[in-house]
Motif scaffolding. Structure first.
Motif, PDB file in Angstrom:
ATOM      1  N   THR A 174       0.620  -1.256   0.043  1.00 11.33           N
ATOM      2  CA  THR A 174       0.078   0.174   0.068  1.00 11.33           C
ATOM      3  C   THR A 174       1.199   1.007   0.549  1.00 11.33           C
ATOM      4  N   TRP A 175       0.500   2.331  -0.491  1.00  9.82           N
ATOM      5  CA  TRP A 175       1.407   3.553  -1.228  1.00  9.82           C
ATOM      6  C   TRP A 175       0.245   4.660  -0.713  1.00  9.82           C
ATOM      7  N   ARG A 176       1.154   5.869  -0.102  1.00  4.11           N
ATOM      8  CA  ARG A 176       0.457   6.553   0.128  1.00  4.11           C
ATOM      9  C   ARG A 176       0.565   7.997  -0.898  1.00  4.11           C
ATOM     10  N   VAL A 177      -0.634   8.035  -1.025  1.00  7.24           N
ATOM     11  CA  VAL A 177      -0.565   9.422  -1.893  1.00  7.24           C
ATOM     12  C   VAL A 177      -0.367  10.554  -1.134  1.00  7.24           C
ATOM     13  N   TYR A 178       0.413  11.844  -1.158  1.00 12.01           N
ATOM     14  CA  TYR A 178       0.850  13.258  -0.731  1.00 12.01           C
ATOM     15  C   TYR A 178       0.185  13.942  -1.924  1.00 12.01           C
ATOM     16  N   HIS A 179       0.106  14.783  -1.370  1.00 14.20           N
ATOM     17  CA  HIS A 179      -0.640  16.310  -2.302  1.00 14.20           C
ATOM     18  C   HIS A 179       0.730  17.218  -2.616  1.00 14.20           C
ATOM     19  N   THR A 180       1.247  17.154  -2.723  1.00 14.63           N
ATOM     20  CA  THR A 180       2.320  18.330  -2.653  1.00 14.63           C
ATOM     21  C   THR A 180       2.367  19.096  -3.133  1.00 14.63           C
ATOM     22  N   LYS A 181       1.721  20.212  -3.384  1.00 17.36           N
ATOM     23  CA  LYS A 181       2.171  21.332  -4.287  1.00 17.36           C
ATOM     24  C   LYS A 181       2.486  22.105  -4.292  1.00 17.36           C
ATOM     25  N   GLY A 182       3.366  22.685  -5.045  1.00 15.82           N
ATOM     26  CA  GLY A 182       4.418  23.921  -5.167  1.00 15.82           C
ATOM     27  C   GLY A 182       4.965  24.030  -6.361  1.00 15.82           C
ATOM     28  N   HIS A 183       6.301  23.267  -7.219  1.00  9.27           N
ATOM     29  CA  HIS A 183       6.890  22.549  -8.700  1.00  9.27           C
ATOM     30  C   HIS A 183       5.369  23.156  -8.760  1.00  9.27           C
ATOM     31  N   ALA A 184       4.864  22.067  -9.004  1.00  9.55           N
ATOM     32  CA  ALA A 184       3.603  22.331  -9.335  1.00  9.55           C
ATOM     33  C   ALA A 184       1.919  22.050  -8.863  1.00  9.55           C
ATOM     34  N   GLY A 185       1.103  22.797  -9.188  1.00  6.20           N
ATOM     35  CA  GLY A 185      -0.486  22.619  -7.834  1.00  6.20           C
ATOM     36  C   GLY A 185      -0.883  21.559  -7.715  1.00  6.20           C
ATOM     37  N   ASP A 186      -0.958  20.257  -8.864  1.00  8.52           N
ATOM     38  CA  ASP A 186      -1.131  18.956  -8.517  1.00  8.52           C
ATOM     39  C   ASP A 186       0.241  17.628  -8.660  1.00  8.52           C
ATOM     40  N   LEU A 187       0.994  18.303  -8.030  1.00  9.95           N
ATOM     41  CA  LEU A 187       1.968  17.266  -7.834  1.00  9.95           C
ATOM     42  C   LEU A 187       1.497  16.291  -6.584  1.00  9.95           C
ATOM     43  N   LEU A 188       2.214  15.337  -6.501  1.00 16.19           N
ATOM     44  CA  LEU A 188       1.890  14.063  -6.163  1.00 16.19           C
ATOM     45  C   LEU A 188       3.057  13.292  -6.080  1.00 16.19           C
ATOM     46  N   CYS A 189       3.688  12.818  -4.679  1.00 13.17           N
ATOM     47  CA  CYS A 189       4.514  11.877  -4.444  1.00 13.17           C
ATOM     48  C   CYS A 189       3.369  10.909  -3.323  1.00 13.17           C
ATOM     49  N   LEU A 190       4.317   9.764  -4.234  1.00  7.19           N
ATOM     50  CA  LEU A 190       3.941   8.467  -3.725  1.00  7.19           C
ATOM     51  C   LEU A 190       5.107   8.018  -2.443  1.00  7.19           C
ATOM     52  N   TYR A 191       4.129   7.490  -1.505  1.00  2.50           N
ATOM     53  CA  TYR A 191       5.403   6.699  -0.354  1.00  2.50           C
ATOM     54  C   TYR A 191       4.616   5.919   0.458  1.00  2.50           C
ATOM     55  N   GLN A 192       5.860   4.819   0.500  1.00  2.00           N
ATOM     56  CA  GLN A 192       4.992   3.004   0.643  1.00  2.00           C
ATOM     57  C   GLN A 192       6.050   2.940   2.665  1.00  2.00           C
ATOM     58  N   PRO A 193       5.472   3.096   3.867  1.00  3.19           N
ATOM     59  CA  PRO A 193       5.991   2.947   4.921  1.00  3.19           C
ATOM     60  C   PRO A 193       7.077   1.897   5.146  1.00  3.19           C
ATOM     61  N   GLU A 194       6.288   0.550   4.879  1.00  7.27           N
ATOM     62  CA  GLU A 194       7.790  -0.328   5.544  1.00  7.27           C
ATOM     63  C   GLU A 194       8.644  -0.556   4.758  1.00  7.27           C
ATOM     64  N   THR A 195       8.203   0.278   3.231  1.00 15.89           N
ATOM     65  CA  THR A 195       9.804   0.024   1.934  1.00 15.89           C
ATOM     66  C   THR A 195      10.849   1.341   2.537  1.00 15.89           C
ATOM     67  N   ARG A 196       9.606   2.298   3.315  1.00 19.04           N
ATOM     68  CA  ARG A 196      10.388   3.613   3.554  1.00 19.04           C
ATOM     69  C   ARG A 196      10.928   4.918   1.207  1.00 19.04           C
ATOM     70  N   ILE A 197      10.485   3.980   1.113  1.00 14.79           N
ATOM     71  CA  ILE A 197      10.427   4.364  -0.345  1.00 14.79           C
ATOM     72  C   ILE A 197       9.660   5.793  -0.899  1.00 14.79           C
ATOM     73  N   LEU A 198      10.007   6.620  -1.277  1.00 11.88           N
ATOM     74  CA  LEU A 198       9.321   7.915  -1.544  1.00 11.88           C
ATOM     75  C   LEU A 198       9.230   7.972  -2.888  1.00 11.88           C
ATOM     76  N   LEU A 199       7.994   8.065  -3.798  1.00 10.37           N
ATOM     77  CA  LEU A 199       8.650   8.418  -5.302  1.00 10.37           C
ATOM     78  C   LEU A 199       8.032   9.743  -5.567  1.00 10.37           C
ATOM     79  N   SER A 200       9.343  11.166  -5.415  1.00 10.72           N
ATOM     80  CA  SER A 200       9.273  12.201  -5.251  1.00 10.72           C
ATOM     81  C   SER A 200       9.192  12.623  -6.314  1.00 10.72           C
ATOM     82  N   SER A 201       8.825  12.290  -7.617  1.00  8.39           N
ATOM     83  CA  SER A 201       8.535  13.177  -8.839  1.00  8.39           C
ATOM     84  C   SER A 201       9.618  14.372  -9.280  1.00  8.39           C
TER      85      SER A 201
END
Ligand SMILES: [Zn+2]
Length: 336
Positions: A174-201
């Motif tokens: 299960t990956w959790r979606v983070y809405h991290t607006k800034g670089h773009a208002g629609d920017l999403l990061c995906l985080y996987q808590p057990e493996t502690r991997i972030l797809l940070s775009s």
């Protein structure tokens, strides 16, 4: 004529997650797409899909082939934000495979009606640039760059929107979606808590800073979003996560997220202070400040530079450190 391209596909630290590199025709250089090909039942997913050029398609197909996958196998495309170098093949993959495209709500107009959305965006920028003292030929140049970027984009329907707190199944996790607006208002990061991997775009890049870009508000009666302020808040939020490794949209993975965030925060504070000092010397327009900060700017980078400086003016204004005087509709910024 295409020369043979060596497949650029490398496995990340997570089994079944592959980083696929593609060239772009832009100064940023290569961009990554991430392929999630698990042995579980979760759909074969591509996260981002480059910029639509023949060279990128060849690189993407070669990368997919090295992972044993073709366009026709892809079941889902998750778009992290609407920029041209991240949405490139969404329409072609959806057409060839029937894949669903998922993205943030604010990304939908850019994907479904790219041309009217881009034109409305261009029109929204005009008064901001005029108030910033940007000359007409520079405004025309920005419009030409916008049209060039728009020429890469094809319309595609968004099957599902993703937002803060949503969960996504990828690779049996299960990956959790983070809405991290800034670089773009629609920017999403995906985080996987057990493996502690972030797809940070493009929220967190190791080798270059993420430039928050000027964007219109969601509804016309709302004020202009302050994307640098958004960005700084979202950087600090991401720094609170327990991240082992972040895989970005461009460049090398990030292994020390808190340290990188601290250096980015310091960089922005330093840039804001430099601009405040320039405004203390004499009142200056947005355009003049861009010239002071980026004296060797090339024309295609003008919009990025205006966005960067306007973001810092937002920050300084928010902190009560500058004020504007207006003459003939042009704002001159001075230290408060
Ligand atoms: Zn971007």
């Amino acid at each position: 004529m295409l020369t043979e391209i060596a497949p650029r596909c490398h496995q990340t630290v997570l089994e079944g997650l592959y980083a696929l590199s593609m060239p772009t025709p832009f100064p940023v250089g290569d961009v990554f797409a991430y392929l999630a090909r698990g042995s579980d039942a979760s759909p074969l997913t591509l996260i981002d899909c480059g910029v639509r050029t023949d060279e990128a398609r060849a690189a993407l197909e070669a990368g997919l082939a090295a992972c044993g996958v073709t366009f026709r196998d892809i079941e889902r495309v998750v778009i992290t934000h609407h920029h041209t170098d991240h949405i490139g093949f969404a329409a072609q993959i959806a057409a060839e495979s029937g894949a669903e495209v998922w993205a943030h709500r604010l990304c939908v107009p850019w994907l479904e009606q790219p041309e009217p959305t881009r034109r409305a965006f261009d029109a929204y920028l005009q008064p901001i640039f005029r108030e910033g003292g940007v000359p007409e030929d520079a405004i025309k140049g920005i419009e030409r760059v916008s049209a060039y970027l728009g020429s890469f984009v094809q319309s595609v329907r968004v099957a599902r929107t993703l937002d803060e707190g949503d969960q996504l199944q990828l690779l049996g996790k299960t990956w959790r979606v983070y809405h991290t607006k800034g670089h773009a208002g629609d920017l999403l990061c995906l985080y996987q808590p057990e493996t502690r991997i972030l797809l940070s775009s493009d929220h967190l890049l190791r080798d270059i800073s993420s430039n928050p870009l000027i964007e219109p508000p969601e509804a016309p009666d709302q004020p202009r979003p302050q994307r640098l302020l958004d960005y700084l808040a979202e950087l600090q939020r991401i720094a609170q996560l327990d991240i082992r490794i972040a895989y970005p949209g461009h460049g090398a993975p990030v292994t020390d997220v808190p340290q990188l965030v601290a250096s980015r925060l310091a960089m922005h504070a330093g840039r804001a202070e430099r601009l405040r000092a320039l405004c203390a010397e004499q009142p200056r327009t947005l355009y003049q400040l861009v010239g002071e900060l980026f004296p060797r700017l090339r024309q295609p980078e003008m919009f990025l530079a205006l966005s960067e400086v306007l973001g810092h003016l937002d920050l300084l204004l928010h902190e009560g450190k500058i004020a504007a005087e207006r003459h003939d509709g042009v704002a001159f910024w001075r230290a408060a």
